[in-house]
Design an enzyme around this catalytic site. Structure first.
Site, PDB file in Angstrom:
ATOM      1  N   HIS A  17      -7.819  10.544   4.616  1.00  0.00           N
ATOM      2  CA  HIS A  17      -6.370  10.217   4.255  1.00  0.00           C
ATOM      3  C   HIS A  17      -5.978   9.453   2.750  1.00  0.00           C
ATOM      4  O   HIS A  17      -4.942   9.408   2.511  1.00  0.00           O
ATOM      5  CB  HIS A  17      -5.715   9.304   5.324  1.00  0.00           C
ATOM      6  CG  HIS A  17      -5.779   7.997   5.132  1.00  0.00           C
ATOM      7  ND1 HIS A  17      -6.802   7.305   5.040  1.00  0.00           N
ATOM      8  CD2 HIS A  17      -4.761   7.194   5.045  1.00  0.00           C
ATOM      9  CE1 HIS A  17      -7.024   5.967   4.779  1.00  0.00           C
ATOM     10  NE2 HIS A  17      -5.455   5.646   4.755  1.00  0.00           N
ATOM     11  N   PHE A  70       3.968   3.500  -1.351  1.00  0.00           N
ATOM     12  CA  PHE A  70       4.425   3.564  -2.745  1.00  0.00           C
ATOM     13  C   PHE A  70       5.156   5.018  -3.035  1.00  0.00           C
ATOM     14  O   PHE A  70       5.271   6.021  -2.093  1.00  0.00           O
ATOM     15  CB  PHE A  70       3.143   3.773  -3.542  1.00  0.00           C
ATOM     16  CG  PHE A  70       2.311   4.958  -3.463  1.00  0.00           C
ATOM     17  CD1 PHE A  70       2.421   6.500  -3.862  1.00  0.00           C
ATOM     18  CD2 PHE A  70       1.215   4.652  -2.562  1.00  0.00           C
ATOM     19  CE1 PHE A  70       1.503   7.356  -3.668  1.00  0.00           C
ATOM     20  CE2 PHE A  70       0.162   5.907  -2.253  1.00  0.00           C
ATOM     21  CZ  PHE A  70       0.615   6.992  -2.829  1.00  0.00           C
ATOM     22  N   ASN A  81       0.878  -1.199   0.034  1.00  0.00           N
ATOM     23  CA  ASN A  81      -0.013   0.112   0.121  1.00  0.00           C
ATOM     24  C   ASN A  81       1.101   1.302   0.063  1.00  0.00           C
ATOM     25  O   ASN A  81       0.276   2.219  -0.146  1.00  0.00           O
ATOM     26  CB  ASN A  81      -0.821   0.096   1.262  1.00  0.00           C
ATOM     27  CG  ASN A  81      -0.228  -0.129   2.383  1.00  0.00           C
ATOM     28  OD1 ASN A  81       0.842  -1.028   2.564  1.00  0.00           O
ATOM     29  ND2 ASN A  81      -0.701   0.371   3.427  1.00  0.00           N
TER      30      ASN A  81
HETATM   31  P1  5GP Z   1      -3.112   3.437   3.665  1.00  0.00           P
HETATM   32  O1  5GP Z   1      -2.248   4.551   4.467  1.00  0.00           O
HETATM   33  O2  5GP Z   1      -4.568   3.423   4.428  1.00  0.00           O
HETATM   34  O3  5GP Z   1      -2.491   2.301   3.616  1.00  0.00           O
HETATM   35  O4  5GP Z   1      -3.629   4.142   2.382  1.00  0.00           O
HETATM   36  C1  5GP Z   1      -3.778   5.431   2.070  1.00  0.00           C
HETATM   37  C2  5GP Z   1      -4.501   5.404   0.844  1.00  0.00           C
HETATM   38  O5  5GP Z   1      -3.357   5.434  -0.355  1.00  0.00           O
HETATM   39  C3  5GP Z   1      -5.385   4.418   0.549  1.00  0.00           C
HETATM   40  O6  5GP Z   1      -6.585   4.644   0.811  1.00  0.00           O
HETATM   41  C4  5GP Z   1      -5.210   4.483  -1.271  1.00  0.00           C
HETATM   42  O7  5GP Z   1      -6.430   5.487  -1.446  1.00  0.00           O
HETATM   43  C5  5GP Z   1      -3.980   5.079  -1.687  1.00  0.00           C
HETATM   44  N1  5GP Z   1      -3.200   4.447  -2.471  1.00  0.00           N
HETATM   45  C6  5GP Z   1      -2.649   3.124  -2.145  1.00  0.00           C
HETATM   46  N2  5GP Z   1      -1.942   2.793  -3.090  1.00  0.00           N
HETATM   47  C7  5GP Z   1      -1.588   3.886  -3.799  1.00  0.00           C
HETATM   48  C8  5GP Z   1      -0.832   3.878  -5.114  1.00  0.00           C
HETATM   49  O8  5GP Z   1      -0.274   3.027  -5.678  1.00  0.00           O
HETATM   50  N3  5GP Z   1      -0.783   5.371  -5.492  1.00  0.00           N
HETATM   51  C9  5GP Z   1      -1.725   6.181  -4.821  1.00  0.00           C
HETATM   52  N4  5GP Z   1      -1.664   7.391  -5.659  1.00  0.00           N
HETATM   53  N5  5GP Z   1      -2.555   6.151  -4.069  1.00  0.00           N
HETATM   54  C10 5GP Z   1      -2.514   4.898  -3.513  1.00  0.00           C
HETATM   55 MN    MN Z   2       1.302   2.477   6.521  1.00  0.00          MN
HETATM   56 MN    MN Z   3      -0.955   5.274   5.215  1.00  0.00          MN
END
Ligand code: 5GP
Ligand code: MN
Ligand code: MN
Length: 480
Positions: free
Chosen positions: A403, A204, A202
């Site tokens: 977020h 990146f 998740n």
């Molecule tokens: P979390 O912190 O909950 O893991 O993720 C935060 C948010 O990052 C997720 O809810 C999703 O909308 C976004 N996200 C996850 N992977 C990617 C990615 O590869 N690129 C982008 N731009 N957003 C992402």
């Molecule tokens: Mn994290």
């Molecule tokens: Mn996060």
């Protein structure tokens, strides 16, 4: 879920005090009619569970990207009285100070598109990714202490970045009060080899371009214009933060019984805010938060070096400056106005971003007149957004916004539903290069596992807690 909530106004739903026994305040869920349909009943229960905790102020909240989390829902925001309240690790999450930063460039989409494959490869190899990934930097005990205590500032002093980077981070890239004596040797050992790494899928490192400006005035204060290339970094405190959370959860699971606090879910382990147990967690949590800022700072440095290599120009010459860096998994001591009185509270944001309005002293001077930049990632195949904290946030959400888009499908389900290689090819056909440690990561992170970022962002925009400034589209993504 409709029967569990009561509509207060557009995008604003109440979970009444009777939802479960012992709720001290009602719950609030900020979603549109459409997003409400996708909310699981369990998420509503989690919002209600948090409302039973001692000293909770106003209401237990969840943002439009809400989904099930450990104890607290992801997207959850709760503020607790400094005396009567509690501190709870579940309200912060395992990835302490997971957060997002955005780096500007003066490059245009056309400058980057022809080189995007090489650039993404370079980023992918320069910034280690994957669950247990190791950095090419291994911290000594002294360096690790400095990362824990000084955050981004330590990284800059060690040569990873410039002074201005620090000024453009939430809290100047560190929180005061960290104390390494509450960090176990296990957490230290996990932390040493991981500074400057992304972690799991998740997280990146994404090259993007600005395709739409909603608010030209604020965009110009943020140094954003149409066609411009930006780089978004999303990661947190890696194994160190996870271990710190695990260690203190153990302590607090005992403490919660000793203090006779009744919790409807074991995952809400907590202790009175001023107790030794809560304060020890808090001081260790601050170490992890600072570590995460150092981590994102080192990644920024290697991002600049990657651009330098591919474009044969200086990072300065490409004006690779930091727009902002926000935490979205953290508890902070903040002053808020409640029922007309100013008071200090421990605000827990778990999958929620701080969104302070114009004029707030914690907004960097460069943005003081417009408000704090709020960075909302979408997915590797959908837009991400840059918003700006707005006055209503202080009244409505303890200065917080969403977020991300928020997950709607579990990783296990995603692996059955999607095929990594074909998602990759599909993205490729849309001009998006993706690099990941394994195709299964791409399946788990397929755009379809997330809610619509546009719908989520529209909710916070319409509520006036954060206003849309610009939209960015991915070009190249190095996945964790
Ligand atoms: P979390 O912190 O909950 O893991 O993720 C935060 C948010 O990052 C997720 O809810 C999703 O909308 C976004 N996200 C996850 N992977 C990617 C990615 O590869 N690129 C982008 N731009 N957003 C992402
Ligand atoms: Mn994290
Ligand atoms: Mn996060």
């Amino acid at each position: 879920v409709r029967s569990l909530v009561r509509k207060l106004s557009d995008n604003n739903w109440e979970i009444p005090k009777g939802h479960i026994p012992n709720m001290r305040v009602p719950g609030r869920l900020f979603v549109s009619e459409k997003l409400l349909e996708g909310i699981e009943p369990g998420t509503i229960d989690q919002i209600a569970n948090v409302a039973t905790l001692p000293g909770i102020q106003k209401y237990s909240m969840a943002m439009p990207d809400a989904h099930l989390g450990y104890g607290f829902a992801i997207g959850g925001v709760a503020a607790f009285d400094v005396e009567e309240g509690v501190i709870s690790p579940g309200g912060v999450g395992f990835d302490i100070n997971c957060g997002v930063r955005l780096i500007r460039t003066n490059l245009q989409k056309e400058d980057v598109v022809p080189h995007i494959k090489r650039l993404t490869d370079e980023l992918f190899s320069n910034v280690p990714s994957g669950v247990g990934s190791k950095s090419r930097f291994k911290a000594s005990d002294k360096e690790l202490d400095s990362a824990f205590l000084e955050g981004a500032k330590w990284a800059v002093d060690a040569g990873y970045g410039v002074e201005a980077d620090v000024e453009h981070c939430e809290g100047n890239g560190f929180l005061e009060g960290a104390d390494t004596s509450h960090v176990s040797s296990k957490a230290r050992n996990r932390g040493k080899p991981q500074l400057g790494t992304l972690g799991s899928g998740n997280h990146f490192l994404e090259v993007q371009y600005v395709d739409e400006i909603y608010d030209p005035e604020v965009a110009s204060a943020f140094g954003l214009e149409e066609g411009q290339v930006t780089v978004m970094v999303h990661c947190g405190s890696r194994g160190a933060g996870h271990q710190i959370c695990t260690d203190h959860l153990k302590e607090l699971s005992q403490a919660v019984k000793r203090y006779g606090i009744e919790i409807p879910d074991k995952q809400l382990a907590c202790a009175p805010a001023q107790s030794k147990e809560a304060q020890n967690y808090f001081k260790a949590m601050l170490c992890a938060a600072n570590y995460a800022w150092a981590n994102r700072q080192m990644i920024t440095h290697w991002t600049r070096e990657s651009f330098e290599k591919i474009f044969g120009r200086d990072a300065d010459d490409m004006e690779m400056s930091l727009l902002y860096d926000v935490a979205h998994n953290v508890a902070k001591l903040e002053e808020h106005s409640i029922e007309g009185r100013k008071k200090e509270v421990y605000v827990h944001r778990k999958g929620a971003t701080r969104a302070f309005p114009a004029g707030h002293p914690e907004v960097p001077s460069a943005y003081r007149d417009v408000g704090q930049p709020v960075l909302i990632p979408g997915s590797m195949g959908t837009p991400s957004f840059i918003l700006c904290g707005s006055t209503e946030s202080m009244d409505v959400s303890f200065g917080s916004a969403c977020h991300g888009a928020g997950r709607v499908m579990s990783r296990a389900h995603a692996k059955k539903e999607f095929h990594g290689q074909s998602i990759k090819e599909d993205l490729e056909a849309h001009g998006i290069t993706v690099r990941a440690t394994h195709p299964s990561v791409i399946a788990e992170e397929a755009p379809g596992v997330y809610k619509s970022s546009s719908e989520v962002v529209n909710v916070v925009h319409e509520l006036g807690i954060a206003r849309k400034v610009a939209r960015v589209i991915p070009l190249g993504v190095a996945k964790g």
